[in-house]
Design a protein around this motif. Structure first.
Motif: not given
Length: 119
Positions: A42-54, A94-104
């Motif tokens: 969901q975070m990756q989709s939101a980051a791609r779409a630019g949906d900051r709230d999601a 988007r870079m932050r979400v990539h870091l989250i993916a690694t940490e997850l």
């Protein structure tokens, strides 16, 4: 052996909070390992779409769950993303979400190893 990905004291607190039943903890762990990747998606989709709230909402949710399981680095990355979603450039998010993916991935792997060892 100390695991630098998971804070064992958080797992002890979680176990105590649920009444001390290791089977219940194992069930919660399974839920986290299933829902964590779903929230990340969901975070990756939101980051791609630019949906900051999601993105902010998903980061908040994953942060809370990560804290419960003692995944400190994951929780910290999610907290930073939650706050950054308000002001940061989309590429930085988007870079932050990539870091989250690694940490997850690291957290789920470490929790799986702990479950095998304790199981």
């Amino acid at each position: 052996m100390r695991d630098d990905v998971i804070d064992p004291s958080a797992l002890e607190r979680l176990l105590a909070a649920i009444g001390g039943d290791p089977e219940d903890l194992e069930e919660l762990l399974g839920d986290f390992q299933h829902e964590g990747p779903r929230t990340l998606s969901q975070m990756q989709s939101a980051a791609r779409a630019g949906d900051r709230d999601a993105l902010r909402i998903s980061a908040h949710s994953l942060k809370s769950n990560a804290r419960d399981f003692g995944a400190v680095a994951l929780a910290t990355a999610c907290e930073g993303t939650e706050h950054a979603a308000i002001t940061d450039e989309l590429e930085a998010l988007r870079m932050r979400v990539h870091l989250i993916a690694t940490e997850l991935d690291r957290a789920c792997g470490a929790l799986a190893k702990l479950a095998q060892r304790d199981g």
